[in-house]
Scaffold this motif. Structure first.
Motif, PDB file in Angstrom:
ATOM      1  N   HIS A   1       0.618  -1.365  -0.158  1.00 55.65           N
ATOM      2  CA  HIS A   1      -0.207   0.576  -0.008  1.00 55.65           C
ATOM      3  C   HIS A   1       1.261   1.231   0.170  1.00 55.65           C
ATOM      4  CE1 HIS A   1      -3.119  -2.860   0.446  1.00 55.65           C
ATOM      5  NE2 HIS A   1      -2.513  -3.485   1.572  1.00 55.65           N
ATOM      6  N   GLN A   2       2.428   1.226  -0.394  1.00 54.20           N
ATOM      7  CA  GLN A   2       2.977   2.801  -0.064  1.00 54.20           C
ATOM      8  C   GLN A   2       3.021   2.548  -1.687  1.00 54.20           C
ATOM      9  OE1 GLN A   2       6.841   0.954   2.512  1.00 54.20           O
ATOM     10  NE2 GLN A   2       6.018   2.133   3.832  1.00 54.20           N
ATOM     11  N   ALA A   3       2.561   2.122  -2.868  1.00 52.27           N
ATOM     12  CA  ALA A   3       2.586   2.175  -3.926  1.00 52.27           C
ATOM     13  C   ALA A   3       1.398   2.705  -4.532  1.00 52.27           C
ATOM     14  CB  ALA A   3       3.468   1.690  -4.454  1.00 52.27           C
ATOM     15  N   SER A   4       1.311   3.558  -5.270  1.00 52.46           N
ATOM     16  CA  SER A   4      -0.149   3.992  -5.866  1.00 52.46           C
ATOM     17  C   SER A   4      -0.178   4.349  -7.448  1.00 52.46           C
ATOM     18  CB  SER A   4      -0.496   5.465  -5.408  1.00 52.46           C
ATOM     19  OG  SER A   4      -2.044   5.343  -5.913  1.00 52.46           O
ATOM     20  N   TYR A   5      -1.035   3.733  -7.620  1.00 53.36           N
ATOM     21  CA  TYR A   5      -0.862   3.599  -9.175  1.00 53.36           C
ATOM     22  C   TYR A   5      -2.327   4.290 -10.301  1.00 53.36           C
ATOM     23  CZ  TYR A   5       1.875  -0.050  -7.623  1.00 53.36           C
ATOM     24  OH  TYR A   5       2.833  -1.081  -7.356  1.00 53.36           O
ATOM     25  N   TYR A   6      -1.708   5.756 -10.351  1.00 53.64           N
ATOM     26  CA  TYR A   6      -2.777   6.790 -11.280  1.00 53.64           C
ATOM     27  C   TYR A   6      -2.419   6.058 -12.912  1.00 53.64           C
ATOM     28  CZ  TYR A   6      -4.270  11.008 -13.286  1.00 53.64           C
ATOM     29  OH  TYR A   6      -5.337  11.709 -13.580  1.00 53.64           O
ATOM     30  N   THR A   7      -3.878   5.927 -13.164  1.00 53.15           N
ATOM     31  CA  THR A   7      -4.569   5.937 -14.612  1.00 53.15           C
ATOM     32  C   THR A   7      -5.205   7.136 -14.886  1.00 53.15           C
ATOM     33  OG1 THR A   7      -4.878   3.715 -14.530  1.00 53.15           O
ATOM     34  CG2 THR A   7      -5.590   4.307 -16.396  1.00 53.15           C
ATOM     35  N   SER A   8      -4.387   7.848 -16.289  1.00 53.59           N
ATOM     36  CA  SER A   8      -5.183   9.091 -17.284  1.00 53.59           C
ATOM     37  C   SER A   8      -6.089   7.955 -18.685  1.00 53.59           C
ATOM     38  CB  SER A   8      -4.296   9.683 -17.420  1.00 53.59           C
ATOM     39  OG  SER A   8      -4.693  10.483 -18.882  1.00 53.59           O
ATOM     40  N   GLY A   9      -7.193   8.724 -18.491  1.00 51.38           N
ATOM     41  CA  GLY A   9      -8.534   7.827 -19.497  1.00 51.38           C
ATOM     42  C   GLY A   9      -7.876   7.831 -20.805  1.00 51.38           C
ATOM     43  N   ARG A  10      -6.929   7.065 -21.441  1.00 51.87           N
ATOM     44  CA  ARG A  10      -6.268   6.754 -22.481  1.00 51.87           C
ATOM     45  C   ARG A  10      -6.130   6.317 -22.473  1.00 51.87           C
ATOM     46  NH1 ARG A  10      -3.263  11.186 -25.927  1.00 51.87           N
ATOM     47  NH2 ARG A  10      -4.199  12.709 -24.417  1.00 51.87           N
ATOM     48  N   LEU A  11      -5.736   5.382 -21.383  1.00 48.71           N
ATOM     49  CA  LEU A  11      -5.383   3.436 -21.407  1.00 48.71           C
ATOM     50  C   LEU A  11      -6.191   2.950 -22.758  1.00 48.71           C
ATOM     51  CD1 LEU A  11      -2.677   2.866 -20.217  1.00 48.71           C
ATOM     52  CD2 LEU A  11      -3.603   1.921 -18.590  1.00 48.71           C
ATOM     53  N   GLY A  12      -5.576   2.146 -23.044  1.00 51.16           N
ATOM     54  CA  GLY A  12      -6.321   1.354 -24.033  1.00 51.16           C
ATOM     55  C   GLY A  12      -6.876  -0.132 -22.266  1.00 51.16           C
ATOM     56  N   ASN A  13      -7.638  -0.963 -23.122  1.00 50.71           N
ATOM     57  CA  ASN A  13      -8.825  -1.551 -22.157  1.00 50.71           C
ATOM     58  C   ASN A  13      -7.744  -3.448 -21.542  1.00 50.71           C
ATOM     59  OD1 ASN A  13     -10.940  -0.874 -22.025  1.00 50.71           O
ATOM     60  ND2 ASN A  13     -11.957  -1.933 -23.999  1.00 50.71           N
ATOM     61  N   GLU A  14      -6.608  -3.895 -22.835  1.00 54.12           N
ATOM     62  CA  GLU A  14      -5.846  -4.605 -22.539  1.00 54.12           C
ATOM     63  C   GLU A  14      -4.903  -4.184 -21.380  1.00 54.12           C
ATOM     64  OE1 GLU A  14      -7.027  -3.751 -25.389  1.00 54.12           O
ATOM     65  OE2 GLU A  14      -8.491  -5.839 -25.973  1.00 54.12           O
ATOM     66  N   ALA A  15      -3.805  -2.991 -21.532  1.00 54.96           N
ATOM     67  CA  ALA A  15      -3.473  -2.239 -21.067  1.00 54.96           C
ATOM     68  C   ALA A  15      -3.854  -1.915 -19.626  1.00 54.96           C
ATOM     69  CB  ALA A  15      -2.792  -1.155 -21.473  1.00 54.96           C
ATOM     70  N   THR A  16      -5.370  -1.596 -19.505  1.00 49.54           N
ATOM     71  CA  THR A  16      -5.403  -1.516 -18.164  1.00 49.54           C
ATOM     72  C   THR A  16      -5.826  -3.143 -17.581  1.00 49.54           C
ATOM     73  OG1 THR A  16      -6.712  -0.077 -19.616  1.00 49.54           O
ATOM     74  CG2 THR A  16      -7.301  -0.623 -17.592  1.00 49.54           C
ATOM     75  N   PHE A  17      -6.676  -3.395 -18.138  1.00 49.41           N
ATOM     76  CA  PHE A  17      -6.178  -4.806 -17.331  1.00 49.41           C
ATOM     77  C   PHE A  17      -5.081  -5.691 -17.072  1.00 49.41           C
ATOM     78  CE2 PHE A  17      -7.146  -9.806 -17.255  1.00 49.41           C
ATOM     79  CZ  PHE A  17      -8.015  -9.241 -16.112  1.00 49.41           C
ATOM     80  N   LEU A  18      -4.040  -5.092 -17.574  1.00 41.57           N
ATOM     81  CA  LEU A  18      -2.745  -6.330 -16.904  1.00 41.57           C
ATOM     82  C   LEU A  18      -1.890  -5.251 -16.454  1.00 41.57           C
ATOM     83  CD1 LEU A  18      -0.491  -6.652 -20.164  1.00 41.57           C
ATOM     84  CD2 LEU A  18      -2.084  -8.312 -18.748  1.00 41.57           C
ATOM     85  N   TYR A  19      -2.607  -3.588 -16.050  1.00 36.92           N
ATOM     86  CA  TYR A  19      -2.298  -2.634 -14.988  1.00 36.92           C
ATOM     87  C   TYR A  19      -2.419  -2.716 -13.553  1.00 36.92           C
ATOM     88  CZ  TYR A  19      -1.112   2.232 -13.238  1.00 36.92           C
ATOM     89  OH  TYR A  19      -0.205   2.959 -12.669  1.00 36.92           O
ATOM     90  N   GLN A  20      -4.073  -3.132 -13.462  1.00 32.21           N
ATOM     91  CA  GLN A  20      -5.165  -3.173 -12.428  1.00 32.21           C
ATOM     92  C   GLN A  20      -4.019  -4.871 -11.688  1.00 32.21           C
ATOM     93  OE1 GLN A  20      -7.319  -5.405 -11.778  1.00 32.21           O
ATOM     94  NE2 GLN A  20      -7.090  -6.408 -14.508  1.00 32.21           N
TER      95      GLN A  20
END
Ligand SMILES: Nc1nc2c(c(=O)[nH]1)N[C@H]1C(S)=C(S)[C@@H](COP(=O)(O)OP(=O)(O)OC[C@H]3O[C@@H](n4cnc5c(=O)[nH]c(N)nc54)[C@H](O)[C@@H]3O)O[C@H]1N2
Ligand SMILES: Nc1nc2c(c(=O)[nH]1)N[C@H]1C(S)=C(S)[C@@H](COP(=O)(O)OP(=O)(O)OC[C@H]3O[C@@H](n4cnc5c(=O)[nH]c(N)nc54)[C@H](O)[C@@H]3O)O[C@H]1N2
Ligand SMILES: [Mo]
Length: 770
Positions: A166-185
């Motif tokens: 929990h000492q890391a935080s992962y921000y997403t700006s809304g341009r990221l495609g679905n496949e990358a989004t899925f891997l990121y989360q």
């Protein structure tokens, strides 16, 4: 003046300050889009040295699965086979990404971070595309090249060494495609945290929560076909001509077939007058404009909920003599809490409604009459509704009004939020959510064989607070420009600077690279227009638009540099380095994105047969239970809400300030200092005010003023030397530009309903500059 009808001719010219060195300056008073737009596009193409590639790329944009999705806004593609559905601002956006200019190691060798920190945001982005991974070298205060391998290792090691995930935080700006989004989360959750803030925490968090509570689904229920068949459109708190320009086509078409179009906005924006449909070349040639409005209503800032309550009250009053004003059978079969809501409307006095909305009763009755007379209605909204303390209650009130006449689950009717970034809705669908549901996590756990954390994570405001406290030590920005987009600029800077490591995955140089942690990485990625070559050939990614259509986007341009990696590849690289023992086949996924989609099909609701359906000519629509009148709410029905009206009237001597975009900007990216449709040229340090509020303060046009905001905790923030511009805006309301005005937004000023920063309701005093 609260209501103005369309017999008033077009836009009043509003004189911006004439720059001394520009003899050509004239205030803009032409219809929205059309030739003005075409000229503005050409200027950008020339400036970005993209005259050859630009037009070719644009012809491929938003085609049925053969082109790339416009990286601009989230308005859906035209479904009627109009193969050129583009807009001025989308073109600017694409060209901005396709610029011929480059920011390579030589650039960073020539300029220290301290020096770059003195550059304007425009100049930073104007340097062009980032070409190689870079790491901050504190000895020399320069960014220096680093190999991808070492960059991943640095990120991975720092993440591995944290005391807690929990000492890391992962921000997403809304341009990221679905496949990358899925891997990121997946990476964040496999590491053990739900710290997944996103730009949606600043735009439509309130809409999602409200729709979820009222209808059991966090999205709008309508599609473009509904827009084409509706009888009445209510457009609330959106500057469509600038921010969703393809909506203009829909508005013009609606007007042509006789639909009613009511704009509800403190400012009468360009789309609320008339437009030249962007791709209607005949219209452009003959300068023929189409009306895009039948009624304009100007509530005070924050007055929308009272206005909606007034509409409901009027409809309920009409129903006494005219039972057809209500859809009783719909209410009885599909809704809950109607009697309570009815009693609440009756108990709310017209005096209170007028006072809180800032709109006279007669004008509210006009809107209610339009609503009553329409068989099918759509209410569409954006940030003017959501970025408020009571954003959730207001969106729920929109649904209340729609339910009264059964405007749900049938063609031409329903709620239709206008989303922001091109894939911000897809990000949420594919798992970017700091408050994931148990069902989502269970399915993810089964499909990916991980044990995801169950406790809620941090959103945008929570992340800034935690970084400031030292509780979050690693910030990863997957796109976007967090330093400038977030509220309370100096506080957010301090928060980012206290991190152990900041990682920014970006296409262009921006402020967030200069406001960095003790260690910092810039990881340059492919843009959406570019060819993504992987082991099994050229890959495509999918995106979801404002109306839940999922389709493929395929880049066709040669990448800006041979060193760039795709976003999925960067995520996989970090994930492997941070999770050396991971059983997730990160490398195997990157060889062929179909494999990611196969796993998404298992993990996500609505993605059955994903790889086949996403290749259909227009993609596919994610099922909307509420549209089928299936409500995943506790009662199993659509639920009327019964929130009291908030007090939004500014205290004596103060004003409510809304921060918004100009025409020539994309969020934190400023293309020029012009705001064509508002008649402004060469100026961003301005504040739009009612002329009587100006007179009361002894101000004339272009007088410099000091703006002081007061936060919930009583602290103050200020901006000096802004110029006052008289504008058609209700008394007590004022407006100016983001992101500059974020210095006025205190971090503690977020909605208790949605945790969204109150970017449209900053409490300020404005006085002549001292
Ligand atoms: N060209 C371009 N397109 C964009 C963007 C961009 O920056 N540039 N940004 C994208 C993103 S991320 C988003 S979220 C959307 C944002 O799209 P918009 O919501 O249109 O964004 P803003 O410029 O913030 O404009 C807010 C509008 O709300 C009005 N408003 C302010 N306060 C109130 C209020 O209390 N009530 C009502 N009814 N109206 C109010 C303002 O007058 C203004 O018209 O656009 C997306 N599209
Ligand atoms: N005061 C105030 N503040 C606001 C708002 C407001 O109305 N008022 N609106 C809020 C809203 S709605 C939003 S959405 C946020 C916007 O917040 P963000 O999404 O964080 O900001 P953007 O300005 O859209 O990000 C621009 C940067 O994205 C990077 N980029 C562009 N394309 C790509 C790509 O394809 N991949 C990657 N990895 N990076 C890319 C570029 O480096 C560019 O500099 O701002 C919020 N801030
Ligand atoms: Mo947004």
């Amino acid at each position: 003046m609260n209501a103005s009808h369309d017999d008033q001719d077009g836009l009043e010219p509003r004189v911006g300050p004439a720059p001394k060195d520009d003899p050509d300056f004239h205030p803009y008073h032409h219809p929205a889009a059309g030739w003005g737009a075409a000229k503005s596009v050409t200027r950008v193409l020339v400036r970005e040295r993209a005259l050859v590639d630009g037009p070719r790329a644009i012809m491929r944009m938003n085609h049925e699965n053969v082109g790339f999705d416009c990286p601009g806004c989230a308005w859906p593609d035209d479904t009627k086979g109009l193969h050129l559905d583009i807009c001025e601002n989308g073109i600017k956006h694409v060209t901005w990404e396709m610029t011929g200019k480059r920011v390579g190691p030589e650039f960073f060798a020539a300029h220290s971070v301290t020096e770059l920190s003195g550059w304007s945001d425009f100049d930073l982005e104007d340097q062009g595309r980032l070409t190689e991974p870079m790491v901050y070298d504190p000895e020399s205060d320069h960014y220096v090249p680093i190999s991808w391998h070492d960059a991943f290792e640095l990120a991975g090691r720092t993440l591995r060494e944290l005391d807690s995930p929990h000492q890391a935080s992962y921000y997403t700006s809304g341009r990221l495609g679905n496949e990358a989004t899925f891997l990121y989360q997946l990476m964040a959750r496999e590491l053990g945290t739900n710290n997944l803030p996103d730009c949606s925490n600043m735009c439509h968090e309130a809409s999602g929560r409200a729709l979820q509570a009222s209808l059991g689904t966090g999205k709008g229920t309508v599609d473009l076909k509904d827009w084409e068949t509706t009888d009445a459109l209510f457009i609330m708190g959106v500057n469509a001509a600038s921010n969703a320009p393809r909506m203009l086509t829909a508005l013009a078409e609606a007007h042509r077939r006789g639909a009613q179009i009511v704009h509800i906005n403190p400012l009468v924006e360009a789309a609320a007058t008339r437009t030249i449909v962007p791709h209607d070349f005949l219209d452009m040639a003959t300068f023929h404009s189409t009306r895009t409005s039948t009624l304009n209503i100007q509530p005070r800032i924050g007055g929308d909920m009272a206005l909606l309550r007034g509409m409901a009250k009027a409809v309920l009053e009409q129903a006494k003599a005219d039972p057809k004003a209500l859809d009783r059978s719909f209410i009885d079969r599909h809704t809950a809490n109607f009697e309570e809501y009815k009693a609440l409307c009756e108990a709310t006095s017209w005096e209170e409604i007028e006072h809180q909305s800032g709109v006279e009763r007669d004008d509210i009755l006009k809107v209610a009459r339009v609503y009553r007379d329409a068989d099918r209605s759509i209410v569409s909204w954006c940030l003017g509704v959501s970025q408020h303390e009571h954003g959730v209650d207001t969106v729920r009130e929109i649904v209340n009004v729609l339910l009264l006449r059964g405007n749900l689950g049938r063609e031409g009717a329903g709620p239709s939020p206008v989303r922001g970034h091109s894939n911000v809705q897809g990000n949420r669908t594919c798992g970017i959510d700091h408050r994931p549901s148990e069902e989502f996590l269970d399915r993810l756990a089964a499909a990916c064989r991980i044990d995801p954390p169950r406790e809620h994570g941090l959103d945008t405001v929570g992340t800034i607070e935690a970084m400031h406290r030292g509780d979050v030590k690693v910030f990863v920005g997957m796109g976007g420009n967090f330093a400038l987009a977030a509220p309370d600029t100096p506080y957010t800077y301090e928060a980012l600077r206290s991190c152990e490591l900041t990682v920014q995955v970006s296409t262009k140089l921006n402020r967030s690279h200069l406001v960095h942690g003790r260690q910092a990485l810039i990881l340059p990625c492919l843009g959406r227009t570019e060819k993504d070559h992987q082991r099994h050939g050229v890959q495509s990614t999918s995106v979801e638009d404002s109306m839940s259509m999922v389709h493929l986007s395929v880049g066709m341009k040669r990448p800006a540099s041979r060193h760039l990696l795709s976003e999925p590849a960067i995520i996989a690289g970090i994930a492997r380095a941070a999770l050396p023992e991971s059983r997730t086949p990160w490398e195997w996924y990157i060889e062929d994105y179909d494999r990611i989609r196969d796993t998404m099909e298992e993990a996500l609701d609505g993605f059955e047969d994903f790889n086949r359906r996403v290749r259909l000519p227009l993609g596919f629509r994610i099922k909307q239970p509420a549209r089928e009148l299936v409500f995943l709410t506790p009662s199993g029905r659509a639920e009327f809400s019964t929130a009291p009206l908030p007090d939004v009237v500014p205290a004596p001597g103060t004003l409510a300030l809304g921060t918004m975009r100009s025409h020539d900007q994309w969020n934190t990216t400023i293309y020029s200092d012009n705001d064509r449709y508002r008649g402004i040229k060469n100026l961003r340090t301005l504040v739009f005010m009612n002329k009587d509020d100006m007179r009361e303060r002894g101000l004339s046009e272009f007088d410099p003023v000091d703006i002081v905001s007061t936060a919930k905790d009583g602290s103050t923030r200020s901006l000096a030397g802004y110029l006052a511009i008289p504008y058609d805006i209700p008394r007590g309301s004022a407006a100016g530009y983001m992101p500059e005005m974020n210095v006025l937004c205190a971090l503690c000023d977020y909605s208790t309903q949605s945790d969204q920063p109150l970017m449209k309701h900053v409490k300020v005093t404005i006085t002549a500059a001292t």
